[in-house]
Design an enzyme around this catalytic site. Structure first.
Site, PDB file in Angstrom:
ATOM      1  N   ASP A   1      52.890  37.804  51.078  1.00  0.00           N
ATOM      2  CA  ASP A   1      52.148  37.642  49.948  1.00  0.00           C
ATOM      3  C   ASP A   1      50.748  37.346  50.463  1.00  0.00           C
ATOM      4  OD1 ASP A   1      50.877  37.258  47.176  1.00  0.00           O
ATOM      5  OD2 ASP A   1      51.471  35.169  47.534  1.00  0.00           O
ATOM      6  N   LYS A   2      49.466  37.403  49.921  1.00  0.00           N
ATOM      7  CA  LYS A   2      48.477  36.918  50.583  1.00  0.00           C
ATOM      8  C   LYS A   2      48.006  35.721  50.020  1.00  0.00           C
ATOM      9  CE  LYS A   2      44.345  38.694  49.457  1.00  0.00           C
ATOM     10  NZ  LYS A   2      43.669  37.270  49.475  1.00  0.00           N
TER      11      LYS A   2
ATOM     12  N   GLU B   1      41.071  28.971  38.138  1.00  0.00           N
ATOM     13  CA  GLU B   1      40.543  28.411  37.075  1.00  0.00           C
ATOM     14  C   GLU B   1      39.758  27.010  37.288  1.00  0.00           C
ATOM     15  OE1 GLU B   1      43.640  27.780  34.165  1.00  0.00           O
ATOM     16  OE2 GLU B   1      43.206  29.670  33.271  1.00  0.00           O
TER      17      GLU B   1
ATOM     18  N   VAL C   1      47.042  51.542  54.359  1.00  0.00           N
ATOM     19  CA  VAL C   1      46.583  50.608  53.220  1.00  0.00           C
ATOM     20  C   VAL C   1      46.844  51.412  51.720  1.00  0.00           C
ATOM     21  CG1 VAL C   1      44.590  49.540  51.954  1.00  0.00           C
ATOM     22  CG2 VAL C   1      44.791  49.661  54.506  1.00  0.00           C
TER      23      VAL C   1
ATOM     24  N   THR D   1      49.528  54.285  43.787  1.00  0.00           N
ATOM     25  CA  THR D   1      50.029  55.287  44.849  1.00  0.00           C
ATOM     26  C   THR D   1      51.417  54.900  45.209  1.00  0.00           C
ATOM     27  OG1 THR D   1      47.789  55.346  45.629  1.00  0.00           O
ATOM     28  CG2 THR D   1      49.571  56.228  46.847  1.00  0.00           C
TER      29      THR D   1
ATOM     30  N   ARG E   1      47.073  45.707  45.071  1.00  0.00           N
ATOM     31  CA  ARG E   1      47.085  45.809  43.585  1.00  0.00           C
ATOM     32  C   ARG E   1      48.493  46.015  43.436  1.00  0.00           C
ATOM     33  NH1 ARG E   1      42.423  44.487  41.633  1.00  0.00           N
ATOM     34  NH2 ARG E   1      40.614  45.697  42.120  1.00  0.00           N
TER      35      ARG E   1
END
Lengths: 339, 1366
Positions: free
Chosen positions: B432-433, B724, B986, B991, B1018
């Protein structure tokens, strides 16, 4: 600082053990250990090998087969099982002094004392003199537990039943006169067997203990009459019985019968002609077995055995060869990289 | 998303007017009966629901009927009771195949004809294993029992109808339908429906850390419209019926309704439910009715046992164990046939015991006897040993200081105990980033409002400064509290990122200057600065100046001169900051304030009216609904009129208006006083540091009047997501401060205006499908219903549209849109997270229409989620774009180094993120996943066909690229694998959707195989797990997934090894992971060192174990050739059994736990070494056979050397076995010495202990065992043997001969092979570094411009924009 340590309650201990940083020896990584190691092992082995080989060479062994399969054999007549109390004589001569103390063995081959069911078939409790087991021997003794009348067999079991019962007398023929070589039958069994493991029942007269029991089927005499010459050598502590009860590991084996340690023969059997008188009782032909008599002296390494000496020499030399090979390999691959 | 979003719902009924006494005090008569008639049937029919009545309420019969089957609150987590322990535990244990095997052997030995040993002896392994495990189970169970007892006997106050009061009761006596009263800091005993809270607003706060580890407070809401609120409780008359779902384990969902006797239904939601084992905070008293108790509570139903995964190695092991079975059967068959033949040739000799059995039958018996004799060949105990070894490995992983995070005081958590060796075989890493590669400490960086960019240069400088401070402070080893720490910053790693130079304008020199300047302040600041990074935002001077117009008393409204914002822009700015402050679910608290309460409003009148005026005159949207007179007057009359105005609608407020206004006057005075004090204390307080100085020096905003900055700093924001919090803090920096929150209102400070009570109508919480959240409020100034929406740019940009109306407005709006988009792109390029802020003004009618549907959705039980989603989507349309924010999320420390190391280790790293493509690419650059000379392949397309074509085209391109690289490399004299270039794919979410479909996934896999790295942006949580699954299954590789958030849970679960980062985003990822670390950099040591170690240790141990068994068992087998295959043994049977069980069982364990085949430092420096274990070089079939072969050789030597040494002699069977056993032990132990890569004193100790244990045991046994252990009575055997030199001569020869080949092999192998690997790896490293340097020089010379991603300008419009970089 104290406060800080308190707050870091979860911090792992920083010890060599928990951090897997214990000082460690990395074995075998360097040829520097291997090559000298091989050389040392090799040299030591060669040394031992030479010693063993020399010792083994010095041991004299005389082996006499008296099975009587060949018709020329003096014991051929005894192979017929119908003949009772057959005695045969075996003549042989000794070229030079057979150094003493000489051990007199009988040998059997193709005899599977080590097979499982045979080995199980005895009652250690009975043999340790427990009278209860005289009445009811352990069921491990099957099928030699009770005789056909239902009387308990003492000593029970297949091992005891199959006890070797040939007897030997050795005569030296000095100027045509037969001079019996005295046999020493004491102390041929293991000390622990004679003194600890096997015990006669503690009754004043040994024979009474055997009341209500029968002798093993193949035995000519009951256990309390095994040695007619020495009353103390009867029952379960009879030396021959003890030797027999120590089961042989391999199907070709010998068992100590007597030692020749007394009198004129304490230094050994002098050169000359000898005659062996055999009371031939034990059947071996039905399993293609052989019976023999062995005369041997012993050394610190036991009986004659050429294998060990040669094996040590071979392995020792192999180690030396390997160290040389290693040296070559090491020189070829290691040295160029070090600069 | 398991976030405990609280959903606000207000269901207004006309009855509410009865305020205090409410409906339940109505005379019981007609409604009661009606109610019964009407509703008694459906409640029984619906099996999916649970009906709850008050236990001591008026509906005794219904209660009895309905609650009979509900569980009480007593819990019992023990598996056994005192009586059932033995049978149950045995039953459980015999579910294991190993124990069944032992049992089978033990039973087999009871069959007389095949009996091999004494009957009890074969029981020993079984008994030992059973006892050990039973003791372990019993202890565990006892601990559980004690814990249960403690929990069950906790005391809680429960309402008792007889005494009409609350009485103390144990937790275990609480029943469904009981009323429970709890105070602050008490733990909730069961799942309660919140009926009353001492808080006037009907909220209560709970801390769920017992449940999910999240420490922020969550708000819970009293069931709406209950008249208990604020009144004395009369619970004995509680007549409502509660219908809710059957117990389930979904923590974030609770649906149901409460039906009052008059037939009115009130929807019940998750925000009404207090979950068992959470803690009440900040609320004096709450009362709830138990709906789920004991094992039916959500907390208990979530309590699943530890994870069990079967490791790759164990699967391989099983095949080898099968081979062992085959070997065993072959050996037993040999013995059987041999025995049959032997029997056949015998003619009833004197030693024949059982002559009647036919040879064939005897052979059959011997087969089974041999299975007993050779039983150890099947390494059943290996499975037990493996478990123990893994525990040991886990212990060391758990204790590793390198995996310990000092700031969080947290170690690595090993949640799965049996896949340690899988760590050594990872081939694909899916990361995960956000929060994994990055800190997930969001810091507001810049924003764009009204199409105008505010770069916040000062803010950027500040961030740099904090980084410098941090480095400094880190050297001083400052202890930080967990809440504010965990942000070691990697300025170095980020400054490597060339494309984000603008972010880090400071050079190293500048940093040093800053450091010098700052050293004075560090000491004072260390305690607080960490939280300030996120909290304090240096405002942009330009924006501040514009905002100052708002509060200046004189408004130059129509003035168009430079520097003066137009009023339209001002409106935008105000709305923007209002949205930042309000559009969130942040809980406000302050350390000095024990309870979350909205401080009373005070509205300085001075400039208010002007503002109103401005709003009315210049808003492009219809602001005319509110007439000026309505907002004129005293502050409290203004608010009250706002409230009053609301009353005329279809809803009312639960808080009586007079309540607020009544208290507001003294409150005003109080606060004026406190604000003075605040400003004083502030002046001399902690903020007198460099921050203040800088602010003074650079901007004019510090000249703001003290009363506007009063107690801002005391506010604590507890946000569900760091974004937030960052936004709220940003708004606070611009004096637009969120001061308090209640269920119905928000208290917001506005610059120049002061505190405003904003009526909060709805919150549409964030969800990952909508990718946005909204609040519906009544605008404090205009009184209109306004929707503020905050969300991902892609979504918001689609939902915004040009307002209808004047051309001028449209033109302006178009311009704003265009500019904002531009800014968005540039933010993304800088690696910032972007959020768009939009608003919408609702007409009253419009709102009412929507409200009806929304209420319907909220109160429905079936598919409530769908309805709510639909409702939200209906609202969030036709938005007006206000602006966008850029939030900085820094890389964690050592991420680039870690990724580089992992890649060098041959692990393919994929990044799966929900972020924008540009952001993802930039982070990829920053963390060196993407290198300057890599070729970037971008895949984004709109349809399946396009996707298929694109994949094809990209493959060709890769092919072509590879060809050219090889030819190019040929010129350089290098193979293509040496050079640092590679392809990086990427792809975006759409896609990915197409690519994951059945007919395209092969193309996708093939393409991705050729790429060095893949970045999926995404992507949804589902896609993440699909990608992991696809790669894992299609390529058959070991996949590791690492993530920190709830959206990574599915990915973590799918992967072979799931790693959770315990970071900012709750504990879901950690809960579902196999290992949980606190930083990404820990992966490096975890995989490269521990993974490799664990794998090689375990593999070596397994091989050693198999070797040991085969070697020893074969000794017995060879003996069969000399005993007529009768199954007899030459060893005492106790020694035989203990040989495996005691004498040689510990050394392999030590070997498996402590062995280090390569030092940790080497492994860290040379990640290439990881590939050895990755491709499982240690444990391959040939190694297995090699080991078995060696074992055969050794056993041959070990048997036949003694055989020839004793052949023909008078040796007894046990005497023959004695040197064999002794040398077998020596061989086995020394074999391990040869095979061990390291020997520590522990090894030596264990080895010495093992051998002395053996010798001690057999010697002692041969002395004391007079008649025991027939038929292999050992009396005198060993003592006699060991007194003879022959014994030692034989042992020495046997041991050396047996070990010689292995020794030679190992020596040669170590001399040649391992050093070669080390050297070559070193050479590779040097080469590749040299090459990289050269490539960088070359790149600098030739294509400096190409370093910026080409594809970012218009990525979505070109379906197949495969841009080539470098």
């Amino acid at each position: 600082m104290v406060k800080q340590e308190k707050e870091l309650a979860n911090r792992p201990d920083n010890t060599a053990y928990t951090q897997q940083r214990l000082p460690a020896w990395q074995p075998m990584l360097s040829a520097g250990i291997i090559i000298p190691g091989f050389v040392i092992i090799g040299l030591a082995f060669i040394g031992i090998g030479v010693a063993l080989f020399v010792t083994s060479q010095s041991i004299q062994v005389l082996e006499l087969d008296y099975t009587g399969v060949e018709q020329t054999s003096p014991c051929f007549k005894c192979t017929d099982q119908t003949i009772k109390n057959c005695v045969c004589k075996l003549d042989f001569n000794i070229d030079k002094l057979f150094e003493g103390p000489v051990f007199f063995y009988y040998g059997l081959s193709n005899y599977f004392q080590n097979q499982r069911k045979y080995g199980v078939s005895k009652d250690d409790t009975q043999l340790s003199g427990d009278l209860d087991n005289f009445k009811t021997p352990s069921d491990t003794c099957l099928p030699y537990r009770y005789d056909s009348q239902g009387k308990p067999i003492v000593p029970c079991g297949a091992i005891a039943n199959s006890m070797f019962n040939d007897t030997f007398k050795l005569f030296q023929i000095v100027k045509g006169v037969r001079k019996q070589v005295p046999f020493d039958g004491k102390g041929i069994a293991w000390w622990t067997d004679y003194n600890i493991k096997y015990r006669n029942p503690s009754v004043p007269v040994l024979k009474n203990a055997f009341n209500g029991t029968v002798k093993p089927i193949s035995w000519p005499r009951p256990a309390y009459e095994l040695d007619t010459s020495d009353p103390a050598n009867n029952g379960f502590i009879n030396q021959d019985f003890l030797v027999w009860m120590r089961r042989a590991a391999l199907p070709d084996f010998r068992k100590l019968y007597r030692r020749i340690t007394d009198g004129d023969y304490a230094k050994g059997l002098p050169a000359g002609n000898y005659s062996l008188e055999i009371a031939y009782n034990y059947p071996v032909l039905d399993f293609d077995g052989r019976k023999k008599v062995l005369l041997s002296n012993v050394s610190w390494m036991g009986g004659k055995n050429e294998f060990l000496g040669i094996a040590y020499l071979v392995i020792g030399s192999l180690c030396i060869v390997m160290s040389i090979v290693m040296l070559i390999v090491y020189a070829k691959f290691k040295f160029p990289e070090e600069d | 998303m398991e976030r405990l979003h609280w959903v606000q719902h207000r269901c207004r009924q006309l009855l509410a007017g009865d305020s205090e006494r409410g409906w339940y005090s109505a005379p019981n008569g007609l409604p009661n009966k009606n109610f019964l008639d009407r509703h008694s049937s459906p409640q029984r029919v619906s099996g999916k629901r649970r009906t709850v009545f008050a236990r001591h309420g008026p509906h005794q019969q219904e209660y009895e009927a309905a609650s009979k089957k509900y569980k009480g609150n007593a819990i019992r987590t023990t598996k056994y009771s005192l009586l059932t322990f033995l049978p149950m535990n045995l039953f459980q244990q015999f579910h294991r195949a190993a124990n069944l095997y032992f049992l089978f052997l033990a039973l087999l030995n009871w069959v007389p004809v095949v009996e091999a040993f004494q009957k009890e002896i074969t029981m020993i392994p079984l008994v030992v294993v059973l006892t050990v495990i039973a003791i372990k189970d019993a202890l565990e169970d006892y601990r559980r029992y004690l814990f249960d007892k403690k929990v069950n006997n906790n005391v809680v106050r429960v309402f008792c109808s007889k005494q009409k009061t609350y009485v103390q009761k144990c937790w275990k006596d609480v029943q469904v339908g009981d009323f429970v009263r709890l105070s602050s800091n008490e733990i909730i005993p069961a799942d309660l429906l919140l009926l009353y809270s001492s808080d006037p607003r009907g909220v209560c706060y709970i801390e769920t850390s017992n449940l999910d580890g999240e420490t922020n407070l969550k708000q819970r809401q009293v069931v709406s419209d209950l008249p208990f609120q604020g009144a004395e409780l009369t619970l004995e008359n509680f007549r409502s019926r509660i219908e809710c779902e059957n117990p389930n384990n979904d923590l974030s969902r609770f649906r149901g309704y409460m039906e009052h006797p008059n037939g009115v239904r009130v929807g019940l939601h998750n925000s009404n439910l207090l979950l068992r084992s959470c803690t009440i905070r900040n609320t004096e008293t709450v009362v709830g009715i138990v709906v789920y108790a004991g094992h039916e509570t959500k907390a208990m139903m979530n309590n699943s046992g530890p994870r069990y995964k079967r490791s790759q190695l164990e699967k391989r092991l099983n095949t080898d164990v099968l081979w062992c079975v085959v070997l065993l059967i072959v050996m037993c068959l040999t013995a059987a046939v041999g025995h049959g033949l032997w029997m056949k040739n015998l003619k009833d000799p004197i030693f024949q015991v059982d002559g009647e059995t036919s040879p064939a039958l005897a052979g059959f018996y011997v087969f089974w006897t041999m299975i007993i004799v050779l039983q150890v060949l099947i390494p059943i105990s290996l499975y037990v040993s493996i478990e123990i070894v893994k525990l040991g490995q886990i212990y060391f992983i758990h204790n590793d200081l390198a995996l310990y995070n000092e700031q969080l005081d947290s170690r690595i958590q090993c949640r799965a105990l049996n896949i340690t060796e899988d760590l050594g075989q990872i081939q694909y890493l899916f990361s995960d980033k956000t929060g994994t590669l990055t800190e997930n400490k969001m810091v507001f960086r810049r924003c764009s409002i009204f199409g105008v960019e505010y770069p916040h240069e000062e803010n950027a400088r500040r961030l740099e400064v904090y980084e410098a401070e941090k480095t400094e402070a880190g050297g001083r080893s400052v202890t930080l509290k967990s809440g504010c720490s965990g942000k070691s910053l990697s300025c170095r790693s980020l400054s490597c990122n060339r494309s984000s130079v603008s972010l880090h304008t400071l050079t190293d020199e500048a940093e040093e200057e800053e450091e010098d300047q700052l050293t004075n302040h560090i000491q004072r600041k260390t305690s607080a600065f960490c939280s300030r990074v996120a909290r304090e935002v240096v405002p942009d001077p330009m924006l501040v100046r514009k905002l100052n117009w708002l509060r200046s008393p004189v408004l130059t409204l129509s003035d168009g001169s430079s520097g003066t914002p137009s009023s339209l822009e001002l409106t935008y700015i105000t709305d923007f900051f209002l949205a930042l402050a309000m559009c969130n679910s942040v809980v406000v608290s302050s350390p000095s304030q024990p309870r979350h309460q909205v401080p009373e409003a005070r509205t300085p009148l001075k400039s208010l009216e002007e503002i109103k005026l401005m709003f009315q005159r210049f808003s492009f949207s219809p602001f005319s609904t509110l007439s000026p007179p309505q907002i004129r007057g005293s502050p409290h009359s203004f608010t009250s009129r706002l409230f009053a105005r609301g009353k005329t609608g279809s809803f009312t407020f639960p808080t009586p208006p007079d309540n607020t206004t009544g208290r507001s006057e003294p409150g005003l005075e109080d606060q004026l006083e406190t604000s003075k004090l605040d400003s004083l204390s502030r002046a001399e307080g902690k903020d007198a540091g460099g921050m203040e100085e800088r602010e003074d020096g650079t901007t004019e905003n510090t000249k703001m009047s003290p009363d506007e900055r009063d107690y801002d700093d005391e506010l604590l924001y507890e946000a569900e997501s760091p974004d937030e919090a960052a936004l709220v803090h940003a708004a606070q920096a611009y004096r637009c401060t969120l001061r308090g929150r209640s269920a119905e209102s928000l208290l917001v400070d506005l610059p120049g205006i002061g505190s405003l009570v904003v009526q909060l109508l709805h919150i549409l919480p964030f969800d990952s499908n909508r990718k946005r959240m909204s609040v519906v409020i009544r605008h404090p100034l205009s009184g209109q219903v306004v929707v503020y929406t905050k969300g991902a740019d892609s979504v918001i940009m689609d939902l915004t549209e040009t307002p209808k109306g004047a051309d001028h407005a449209q033109e302006i709006y178009g311009h704003i849109r265009e500019q904002t988009q531009k800014h968005l792109d540039s933010y993304a390029r800088d690696g910032l997270r972007t959020l768009c802020i939009a608003k919408k003004v609702l007409e009253e009618e419009e709102y009412e229409v929507w409200l009806k549907r929304q209420l319907l959705a909220e109160s429905s039980i079936e598919n409530r989620e769908e309805l709510l989603l639909e409702s939200a989507q209906r609202l969030e349309t036709h938005l007006t774009l206000l602006g966008t924010t850029g939030i900085l999320d820094r890389l964690q420390e050592e991420v680039p180094e870690t990724i580089e190391a992992l890649q060098r280790a041959g692990i393919k790293v994929w990044v799966l993120t929900g972020d924008k493509k540009e952001t993802a690419i930039n982070i990829a650059y920053a963390c060196k996943l993407l290198r300057p000379n890599d070729q970037l392949l971008t895949a984004s397309c709109g349809s399946k066909e396009a996707c298929a074509a694109l994949l094809q085209q990209l493959r060709l391109e890769v092919q072509h690229g590879e060809d050219s690289l090889t030819t190019g490399a040929g010129n350089h004299g290098k193979s293509s694998s040496d050079c640092g270039t590679g392809f990086v794919l990427v792809t975006d979410g759409c896609t990915l959707d197409w690519a994951l479909q059945e007919d395209l996934k092969n193309d996708f896999v093939v393409l991705s195989c050729k790429c060095k790295a893949v970045i999926c942006c995404r992507s949804t949580p589902l896609q993440k797990s699909q990608v992991v699954q696809l790669i894992r299954d299609q390529l058959g590789v070991m996949a590791l997934a690492v993530g920190d958030g709830a959206n990574d849970v599915s990915m973590i679960q799918v992967a072979d090894v799931g790693i959770g980062i315990s970071g900012q985003e709750g504990m879901q990822a950690v809960m579902s992971s196999d290992f949980a670390v606190s930083r990404f950099k820990h992966l490096r040591k975890l995989l490269l060192v521990h993974g490799r170690w664990c794998y090689s240790r375990l593999a070596n141990m397994i091989l050693y174990f198999i070797y040991k068994n085969v070697m020893y068992v074969n000794l017995l087998f060879w003996y069969q050739f000399f005993c007529g295959f009768s199954g007899s043994v030459m060893t005492n049977s106790w020694v035989l059994i203990f040989f495996n069980l005691l004498f040689t069982s510990v050394p392999p364990l030590i070997y498996g736990v402590l062995d280090r085949d390569t030092p940790a430092d080497t492994l860290m420096e040379l990640p290439e070494l990881y590939q050895d274990t990755q491709s499982s070089k240690v444990y391959i079939p040939s190694m297995f056979w090699f080991t078995v072969l060696d074992a055969f050789y050794q056993s041959l030597v070990c048997f036949f050397v003694p055989y020839f040494a004793y052949a023909g002699s008078d040796v007894g069977d046990l005497s023959f076995g004695s040197p064999i056993n002794a040398s077998a032990l020596l061989i086995i132990l020394l074999h391990q010495v040869i095979e061990s890569h390291t020997l520590t004193w522990i090894h030596v100790l264990v080895l010495v202990f093992s051998s002395s244990f053996y010798f001690g045991f057999v010697l002692l046994f041969s002395v004391i065992c007079v008649t025991c252990s027939p038929p292999t009575n050992p009396l005198g055997v060993e003592t006699l043997q060991m007194s003879q030199p022959l014994f030692y001569i034989v042992c020495a020869l046997t041991t050396v001969t047996a070990l010689l080949p292995r020794l030679l092999f190992r020596a040669l192998h170590n001399t040649l092979h391992s050093s070669a690997a080390l050297k070559s790896a070193q050479m590779d490293k040097e080469d590749s570094e040299r090459y990289r340097r050269r490539m960088q020089c070359w790149n600098l010379k030739h294509s400096p411009a190409n370093r910026v991603p080409v594809c970012v300008d218009n990525p979505d419009l070109e379906p197949n924009s495969a841009s080539v970089m470098s």
